[in-house]
Design a protein around this motif. Structure first.
Motif, PDB file in Angstrom:
ATOM      1  N   PHE A 135       0.818  -1.211   0.000  1.00 35.43           N
ATOM      2  CA  PHE A 135       0.000   0.000   0.000  1.00 35.43           C
ATOM      3  C   PHE A 135       0.851   1.261   0.000  1.00 35.43           C
ATOM      4  N   GLY A 136       2.152   1.090  -0.230  1.00 34.42           N
ATOM      5  CA  GLY A 136       3.022   2.248  -0.389  1.00 34.42           C
ATOM      6  C   GLY A 136       3.593   2.802   0.900  1.00 34.42           C
TER       7      GLY A 136
ATOM      8  N   LYS B  14      -2.048   6.384  -6.239  1.00 35.79           N
ATOM      9  CA  LYS B  14      -1.095   5.838  -7.208  1.00 35.79           C
ATOM     10  C   LYS B  14       0.271   5.779  -6.556  1.00 35.79           C
ATOM     11  N   LEU B  15       0.987   4.717  -6.827  1.00 34.34           N
ATOM     12  CA  LEU B  15       2.293   4.554  -6.195  1.00 34.34           C
ATOM     13  C   LEU B  15       3.369   5.206  -7.053  1.00 34.34           C
ATOM     14  N   SER B  16       4.418   5.687  -6.385  1.00 32.71           N
ATOM     15  CA  SER B  16       5.526   6.303  -7.115  1.00 32.71           C
ATOM     16  C   SER B  16       6.469   5.213  -7.631  1.00 32.71           C
ATOM     17  N   LEU B 117      -6.021  -6.992  -5.334  1.00 36.91           N
ATOM     18  CA  LEU B 117      -6.783  -6.014  -6.109  1.00 36.91           C
ATOM     19  C   LEU B 117      -7.420  -4.927  -5.244  1.00 36.91           C
ATOM     20  N   THR B 118      -7.381  -5.095  -3.933  1.00 35.33           N
ATOM     21  CA  THR B 118      -7.860  -4.003  -3.078  1.00 35.33           C
ATOM     22  C   THR B 118      -6.720  -3.024  -2.775  1.00 35.33           C
ATOM     23  N   SER B 119      -5.514  -3.368  -3.211  1.00 38.28           N
ATOM     24  CA  SER B 119      -4.360  -2.481  -3.008  1.00 38.28           C
ATOM     25  C   SER B 119      -4.198  -1.586  -4.241  1.00 38.28           C
ATOM     26  N   PRO B 120      -3.367  -0.540  -4.131  1.00 34.31           N
ATOM     27  CA  PRO B 120      -3.204   0.310  -5.323  1.00 34.31           C
ATOM     28  C   PRO B 120      -2.356  -0.336  -6.414  1.00 34.31           C
ATOM     29  N   LEU B 121      -1.903  -1.565  -6.176  1.00 34.49           N
ATOM     30  CA  LEU B 121      -1.061  -2.243  -7.168  1.00 34.49           C
ATOM     31  C   LEU B 121      -1.832  -2.581  -8.428  1.00 34.49           C
ATOM     32  N   ASN B 122      -1.210  -2.314  -9.571  1.00 38.53           N
ATOM     33  CA  ASN B 122      -1.758  -2.806 -10.826  1.00 38.53           C
ATOM     34  C   ASN B 122      -1.546  -4.322 -10.829  1.00 38.53           C
ATOM     35  N   PRO B 123      -2.552  -5.105 -11.228  1.00 41.05           N
ATOM     36  CA  PRO B 123      -2.390  -6.563 -11.191  1.00 41.05           C
ATOM     37  C   PRO B 123      -1.145  -7.034 -11.942  1.00 41.05           C
ATOM     38  N   LEU B 124      -0.793  -6.291 -12.987  1.00 41.60           N
ATOM     39  CA  LEU B 124       0.390  -6.669 -13.749  1.00 41.60           C
ATOM     40  C   LEU B 124       1.647  -6.614 -12.874  1.00 41.60           C
ATOM     41  N   VAL B 125       1.664  -5.663 -11.950  1.00 41.14           N
ATOM     42  CA  VAL B 125       2.864  -5.480 -11.125  1.00 41.14           C
ATOM     43  C   VAL B 125       3.118  -6.707 -10.252  1.00 41.14           C
ATOM     44  N   PHE B 126       2.049  -7.235  -9.633  1.00 41.25           N
ATOM     45  CA  PHE B 126       2.333  -8.399  -8.795  1.00 41.25           C
ATOM     46  C   PHE B 126       2.633  -9.642  -9.622  1.00 41.25           C
ATOM     47  N   CYS B 127       2.107  -9.686 -10.856  1.00 40.18           N
ATOM     48  CA  CYS B 127       2.465 -10.811 -11.729  1.00 40.18           C
ATOM     49  C   CYS B 127       3.951 -10.726 -12.093  1.00 40.18           C
TER      50      CYS B 127
END
Lengths: 350, 304
Positions: A135-136, B14-16, B117-127
């Protein structure tokens, strides 16, 4: 001030494939072969049916409903995991369809039985830190948040244990701690006290009510099928059945709005040994939609509660079940309980 | 409490870049931890590499060890070196093809997909984050293949072209990742949840035949050589062999090289880049389409 959560006509249907009608063991292979060449029938279930409601900032809103009422689907939609077929919702003022990133930044989601998603490769504390990092949160912030959540859930002594070595109740506590690692204006909790022992469950409820809600003024949406939990926690309660809200209000309002005859009948001459048998006889004499329950038994006097039948009918039916030595002493009107109100709204008395 | 109070509590939506890097490192650390749980698998891995190289040595003995295979002259002529580089790279690049599907499938079957998917992560990022560790391990395996080949069986490998080799690895990983994402998208789009999917099956089948892992594409009929040109592995293998095997020449092998008047290695890099430009956006688009489709039909969890 806008509401913290506003759902407008949310509708969600799921399609699923029905098993082959001949899927018994003997014809398994035949069934498999036919399923390859023949498309299996699909069924549709309406999980949410034009659901609209509002939750105010700082409020604890409990959603109660039987299994399959649509509570989890509703939470999944509000947390942007699912996209509704129709309607939309605003969470912290953000549209779940147009601004899902902002919605996700506004919520902490704690689903029930979440411990199955704990990472077995990481210790309890590492699980919490890992989650916070997603979550950053910076390394230090994540560590700080993890320590905070561990102490809240009384898990400090297990921080270096692996989740696989803990009981399911403790794992659920770890899962709750993980949910609390992430701070948000709005918390979505889906049956969070599942698997917890009564003391831990009560402790968690107290934390949510006392700290999260009263002290930190967070907005809480809590789903449960335990009515006493909703009654204790909820500023307002929404009752769901078959994907619809069938009633909504404070527990007092829900009860007072119920147009249900609820009577207390005091009967004398009841033998303790035959009490159970007598109760069963009462229950059988009324139709299945009437609730009959023992309130107290003292010195041969049994007080029973009858909900869903008027005074005349109760008097007639109870009298018909009594022997010569037994008689009705008095019949008083009672306020229905939340449980009876819930059954009333759910149409159990119709 | 005012609306402003609650707006202030809003976390980052959005994450940096810095956040993403630290998340990738967090995933790598987690994978390293998992890897360290199974120390014996490391030993089995080494044994597997040694026996693999040994079997290529016996193939070489059967073919006559002193003979230069004429079709392999552009790659130095040594069949064993040709095989070692080809198979070592193939094992590495397989991760780019099926790692994303497996990352998604693991998250699905362990019920963590929804929680991510409840996190700000794009699903692609965790893949991507969940396969990085595999890339690291397979890169080390690649190096071990070469080292065992050189030390145990005298395979002539050049260790001087490190930077161009890294470049080929990077570009080919990106290009094949496009196909990998396409493969991952089938998990949700067509419900290919049985650890196999048609895209991966088609590419793996075609790959074994046309990219030149075991033989030079030159020996193939023209139509198969043409088919090989659509797969990034064809160019990557060509470039890597030229860079790594001692005695390689700039003689043209792939059909496309006869039409482009540049050094074959540069041509391979250009082709890999061009393929990446097509496959990566396509894979990314389909992957996101798959996730959105799953969000609509409620397919993100085994429990709806």
């Amino acid at each position: 001030m806008k509401p913290a959560i506003e759902a407008i006509n949310l509708t969600k249907k799921f399609k699923f494939t029905l098993p082959h009608p001949d899927s018994s063991y003997n014809s398994m292979w035949l069934s498999f072969l036919t399923s390859v060449i023949k498309r299996r029938k699909e069924a549709e279930v309406v999980a949410l049916d034009t659901v609209s409601f509002k939750v105010n900032y700082g409020e604890i809103f409990c959603i109660v409903g039987p299994n399959g009422a649509g509570k989890t689907t509703l939470l999944k939609i509000l947390s942007t995991i699912l996209i509704p077929d129709e309607g939309t919702a605003f969470v912290n003022g953000f549209d779940i369809l147009r601004e899902p990133n902002n919605v996700r930044a506004s919520i902490s989601v704690i689903p029930g039985a979440w411990w199955i998603t704990l990472d077995w490769r990481l210790t309890v504390k590492e699980n919490l830190i890992f989650w916070a990092r997603l979550f950053g949160y910076s390394k230090n912030e994540a560590e700080e948040r993890a320590n905070y959540a561990l102490s809240l859930m009384n898990l400090n002594k297990f921080e270096n244990s692996y989740p696989t070595t803990l009981s399911s109740g403790y794992r659920q506590r770890v899962a709750l701690a993980r949910g609390l690692v992430v701070d948000s204006p709005i918390f979505l909790l889906d049956e969070p006290t599942i698997s917890l022992d009564p003391i831990s469950a009560e402790g968690f409820r107290e934390f949510v009510k006392g700290t999260l809600s009263l002290k930190l003024k967070r907005t809480i949406l809590w789903t449960t099928h335990i009515l006493s939990e909703a009654e204790k926690l909820g500023d307002r309660i929404g009752v769901m059945k078959n994907g619809k809200f069938i009633a909504c209000g404070s527990s007092e309002n829900l009860v007072s709005n119920v147009n249900l005859d609820t009577l207390e009948v005091a009967i004398s001459g009841i033998n303790a040994d035959t009490l159970e048998e007598k109760l069963l006889q009462f229950k059988k004499s009324f139709d299945s939609k009437v609730i009959v329950r023992l309130l107290s038994y003292n010195d041969g006097i049994a007080k029973i509660k009858v909900a869903g039948a008027d005074r005349g009918r109760v008097e007639k039916i109870v009298s018909s079940c009594l022997s010569n030595s037994q008689k009705i002493l008095e019949i008083n009107e009672l306020k229905p309980s939340l449980e009876e109100a819930f059954a009333f709204y759910a149409g159990e008395f119709q | 409490m005012s609306e402003q109070y609650y707006r202030k509590l809003l976390r980052k939506s959005k994450l940096s870049k810095k956040d993403y890097i630290s998340i990738l490192l967090t995933f790598i650390r987690r994978s390293a931890r998992e890897w360290s749980f199974f120390k014996t698998s490391f030993i089995f891995n080494i044994v597997g590499i040694v026996t693999g190289v040994l079997s290529y040595y016996f193939i070489k003995l059967m073919l006559n060890p002193s003979e230069i295979v004429s079709d392999l002259i552009p790659y130095g002529g040594d069949f064993m070196a040709f095989l070692v580089v080809g198979i070592a790279f193939q094992q590495y690049i397989d991760i780019a093809l099926h790692g994303y599907y497996e990352g998604l499938a693991n998250a699905y079957w362990s019920s963590t997909l929804e929680q991510y998917l409840t996190s700000p992560l794009n699903p692609l990022v965790f893949c991507v984050a969940s396969v990085i560790w595999s890339f690291i391990i397979r890169s080390l395996n690649f190096m071990l293949y070469l080292i065992f080949g050189v030390v145990l069986f005298g395979v002539k490998i050049l260790f001087t072209n490190v930077l161009p080799v890294i470049l080929i690895f990077c570009v080919s990983t990106i290009a094949v990742s496009g196909l990998g994402l396409l493969s991952a998208s089938t998990f949700t789009l067509i419900n290919a949840k049985g650890w196999e999917d048609p895209i991966r099956w088609a590419i793996t089948t075609l790959e074994g035949l046309v990219v030149g892992t075991y033989y030079t594409p030159k020996v193939l009929p023209t139509f198969l050589q043409v088919l090989g040109l659509i797969l990034p592995q064809t160019y990557a293998l060509d470039a890597l062999r030229r860079l790594l095997i001692s005695g390689s020449t700039s003689e043209k092998v792939l059909l496309v090289q006869f039409f482009i008047p540049v050094d074959p290695i540069i041509g391979d890099v250009v082709a890999l880049t061009a393929i990446s430009v097509i496959y990566v956006p396509l894979g990314y688009y389909m992957f996101n389409k798959g996730i959105n489709f799953a969000r609509k039909v409620g397919n993100l969890s085994k429990w709806v």
